[in-house]
Design a protein around this motif. Structure first.
Motif, mmCIF file in Angstrom:
data_model
loop_
_atom_site.group_PDB
_atom_site.id
_atom_site.type_symbol
_atom_site.label_atom_id
_atom_site.label_comp_id
_atom_site.label_asym_id
_atom_site.label_seq_id
_atom_site.Cartn_x
_atom_site.Cartn_y
_atom_site.Cartn_z
ATOM 1 N N CYS A 151 -32.914 16.255 -26.744
ATOM 2 C CA CYS A 151 -32.572 17.610 -26.053
ATOM 3 C C CYS A 151 -34.104 18.187 -27.231
ATOM 4 C CB CYS A 151 -31.934 18.208 -27.157
ATOM 5 S SG CYS A 151 -30.379 18.284 -26.893
ATOM 6 N N LEU A 152 -35.090 16.956 -28.016
ATOM 7 C CA LEU A 152 -36.312 17.220 -27.923
ATOM 8 C C LEU A 152 -36.817 17.115 -27.203
ATOM 9 C CD1 LEU A 152 -36.813 17.145 -31.671
ATOM 10 C CD2 LEU A 152 -37.035 18.878 -30.528
ATOM 11 N N ALA A 153 -36.689 15.979 -26.067
ATOM 12 C CA ALA A 153 -37.852 15.165 -24.742
ATOM 13 C C ALA A 153 -37.041 16.138 -24.065
ATOM 14 C CB ALA A 153 -36.137 13.764 -25.414
ATOM 15 N N TYR A 154 -35.638 16.450 -23.619
ATOM 16 C CA TYR A 154 -35.529 16.965 -22.466
ATOM 17 C C TYR A 154 -36.345 18.137 -22.189
ATOM 18 C CZ TYR A 154 -32.982 20.118 -19.142
ATOM 19 O OH TYR A 154 -33.047 20.854 -18.164
ATOM 20 N N PHE A 155 -36.779 18.925 -23.323
ATOM 21 C CA PHE A 155 -37.665 20.366 -23.871
ATOM 22 C C PHE A 155 -39.170 19.792 -23.896
ATOM 23 C CE2 PHE A 155 -33.260 22.303 -24.701
ATOM 24 C CZ PHE A 155 -33.385 23.518 -23.766
ATOM 25 N N GLY A 156 -39.076 18.478 -23.587
ATOM 26 C CA GLY A 156 -40.594 18.090 -23.820
ATOM 27 C C GLY A 156 -41.867 18.507 -25.768
ATOM 28 N N MET A 157 -40.919 18.417 -26.098
ATOM 29 C CA MET A 157 -40.906 18.415 -27.694
ATOM 30 C C MET A 157 -41.371 16.459 -28.245
ATOM 31 S SD MET A 157 -39.036 21.984 -28.673
ATOM 32 C CE MET A 157 -39.845 22.137 -30.558
ATOM 33 N N LYS A 158 -41.752 16.327 -28.726
ATOM 34 C CA LYS A 158 -41.790 15.123 -29.373
ATOM 35 C C LYS A 158 -41.195 15.844 -31.498
ATOM 36 C CE LYS A 158 -44.405 11.386 -31.452
ATOM 37 N NZ LYS A 158 -45.916 11.067 -32.146
ATOM 38 N N ASN A 159 -39.921 14.485 -31.635
ATOM 39 C CA ASN A 159 -39.781 14.722 -32.649
ATOM 40 C C ASN A 159 -40.274 13.893 -34.100
ATOM 41 O OD1 ASN A 159 -37.895 15.481 -34.630
ATOM 42 N ND2 ASN A 159 -37.022 12.892 -34.600
ATOM 43 N N LYS A 160 -40.646 15.246 -34.867
ATOM 44 C CA LYS A 160 -42.049 14.785 -36.083
ATOM 45 C C LYS A 160 -41.202 13.675 -37.030
ATOM 46 C CE LYS A 160 -44.568 18.680 -36.015
ATOM 47 N NZ LYS A 160 -45.380 19.753 -36.819
ATOM 48 N N THR A 161 -41.976 12.774 -36.790
ATOM 49 C CA THR A 161 -41.581 11.770 -37.871
ATOM 50 C C THR A 161 -42.693 11.743 -38.672
ATOM 51 O OG1 THR A 161 -43.273 9.981 -36.979
ATOM 52 C CG2 THR A 161 -40.950 9.398 -35.968
ATOM 53 N N LYS A 162 -43.225 10.625 -40.338
ATOM 54 C CA LYS A 162 -43.301 10.762 -41.896
ATOM 55 C C LYS A 162 -44.297 10.224 -41.329
ATOM 56 C CE LYS A 162 -39.462 10.155 -44.782
ATOM 57 N NZ LYS A 162 -38.905 9.152 -45.709
ATOM 58 N N SER A 163 -44.594 9.425 -40.562
ATOM 59 C CA SER A 163 -46.150 9.060 -40.245
ATOM 60 C C SER A 163 -47.464 10.406 -39.479
ATOM 61 C CB SER A 163 -45.811 8.040 -38.987
ATOM 62 O OG SER A 163 -45.156 8.139 -37.940
ATOM 63 N N LYS A 203 -39.290 29.384 -18.410
ATOM 64 C CA LYS A 203 -38.702 27.540 -17.174
ATOM 65 C C LYS A 203 -37.433 26.973 -18.697
ATOM 66 C CE LYS A 203 -39.420 23.192 -16.219
ATOM 67 N NZ LYS A 203 -40.628 22.206 -15.374
ATOM 68 N N ASP A 204 -38.252 27.437 -20.475
ATOM 69 C CA ASP A 204 -37.361 26.243 -21.577
ATOM 70 C C ASP A 204 -36.957 27.335 -21.547
ATOM 71 O OD1 ASP A 204 -38.812 23.903 -21.872
ATOM 72 O OD2 ASP A 204 -40.279 25.240 -23.478
ATOM 73 N N PHE A 205 -36.383 28.907 -20.897
ATOM 74 C CA PHE A 205 -35.196 29.213 -21.971
ATOM 75 C C PHE A 205 -33.985 28.963 -20.226
ATOM 76 C CE2 PHE A 205 -33.281 33.338 -21.506
ATOM 77 C CZ PHE A 205 -32.559 33.821 -22.077
ATOM 78 N N ILE A 206 -34.950 29.135 -19.361
ATOM 79 C CA ILE A 206 -33.719 29.075 -18.373
ATOM 80 C C ILE A 206 -32.859 27.775 -18.760
ATOM 81 C CG2 ILE A 206 -33.058 28.312 -15.685
ATOM 82 C CD1 ILE A 206 -35.275 30.382 -15.362
ATOM 83 N N LYS A 207 -33.663 26.286 -18.828
ATOM 84 C CA LYS A 207 -32.861 25.421 -19.586
ATOM 85 C C LYS A 207 -32.488 25.401 -20.867
ATOM 86 C CE LYS A 207 -36.768 21.834 -18.709
ATOM 87 N NZ LYS A 207 -37.498 20.986 -19.515
ATOM 88 N N PHE A 208 -32.173 26.214 -21.541
ATOM 89 C CA PHE A 208 -31.226 26.594 -22.634
ATOM 90 C C PHE A 208 -30.023 27.297 -22.163
ATOM 91 C CE2 PHE A 208 -30.189 29.176 -26.152
ATOM 92 C CZ PHE A 208 -29.538 29.227 -26.969
ATOM 93 N N LEU A 209 -30.486 28.325 -21.401
ATOM 94 C CA LEU A 209 -29.193 28.739 -21.093
ATOM 95 C C LEU A 209 -27.826 28.104 -19.917
ATOM 96 C CD1 LEU A 209 -30.711 32.279 -19.710
ATOM 97 C CD2 LEU A 209 -29.353 31.874 -21.587
#
Length: 181
Positions: free
Chosen positions: A166-178, A2-8
């Protein structure tokens, strides 16, 4: 998968925006300004090379400059209007990001074109070079406009947070210092 199709799809939409939508908006900007200022649009081409040919015989220097510069400004205006009308969906934000990114590159190229023009190495068929052939004394105005536009676009792109979107679109979280501590 599913993520590959989103990427394409992201890749396809980015290429479509860069190869079709941006050139169309750039040339439409010239054409709209020409029509609004009373010039005749003789030719509008996207392929093989995007171009607009206008009859500028009865235009004064300021009108010619406005027509020439509107190719740079119109995609930015369109991007902002699209976000106001369509809203802040991922796809409208993404298209806006691509349009603004290409506009940023175009602004930098325009800045460089002014510098090269005065060093006797003009970039032929570049909009700013065409303006400078018509009005060689307008270089400082164009330099100031391109610097302002470059700063504006950098700020606009930074505040749109494209990486986080983009990270949110792929369901990923941006890592912060905390998150790493």
């Amino acid at each position: 998968m599913k993520d590959f199709i989103k990427f394409l799809f992201i890749l396809f939409l980015g290429l479509l925006t860069a190869v079709i939508i941006y050139p169309f908006l750039h040339e439409a900007g010239h054409s709209i300004a020409a029509v609004l200022l009373g010039a005749e649009v003789l030719e509008f081409d996207l392929f093989p090379i995007p171009s607009t040919l206008c009859n500028l015989v009865n235009m004064n220097t300021v009108e010619k400059m406005a027509i020439g510069l509107n190719g740079l400004f119109f995609p930015i205006f369109f991007s902002a209007a699209m976000l106001k009308m369509v809203g802040n969906s991922f796809w409208s934000q993404y298209i806006s990001f691509v349009l603004n990114g290409i506009s940023l590159l175009a602004s930098i190229i325009s800045f460089i074109s002014v510098i090269l023009f005065y060093f006797g190495k003009p970039i032929e068929n570049e909009d700013v070079t065409q303006i400078l052939h018509i009005s060689p004394n307008s270089g400082m105005i164009i330099l100031c406009l391109t610097v302002f536009l470059t700063i504006y676009l950098i700020i606009k792109i930074m505040f749109s947070k494209p990486i986080q979107r983009c990270l949110a679109y792929f369901g990923m979280k941006n890592k912060t210092k905390s998150d790493t501590a």
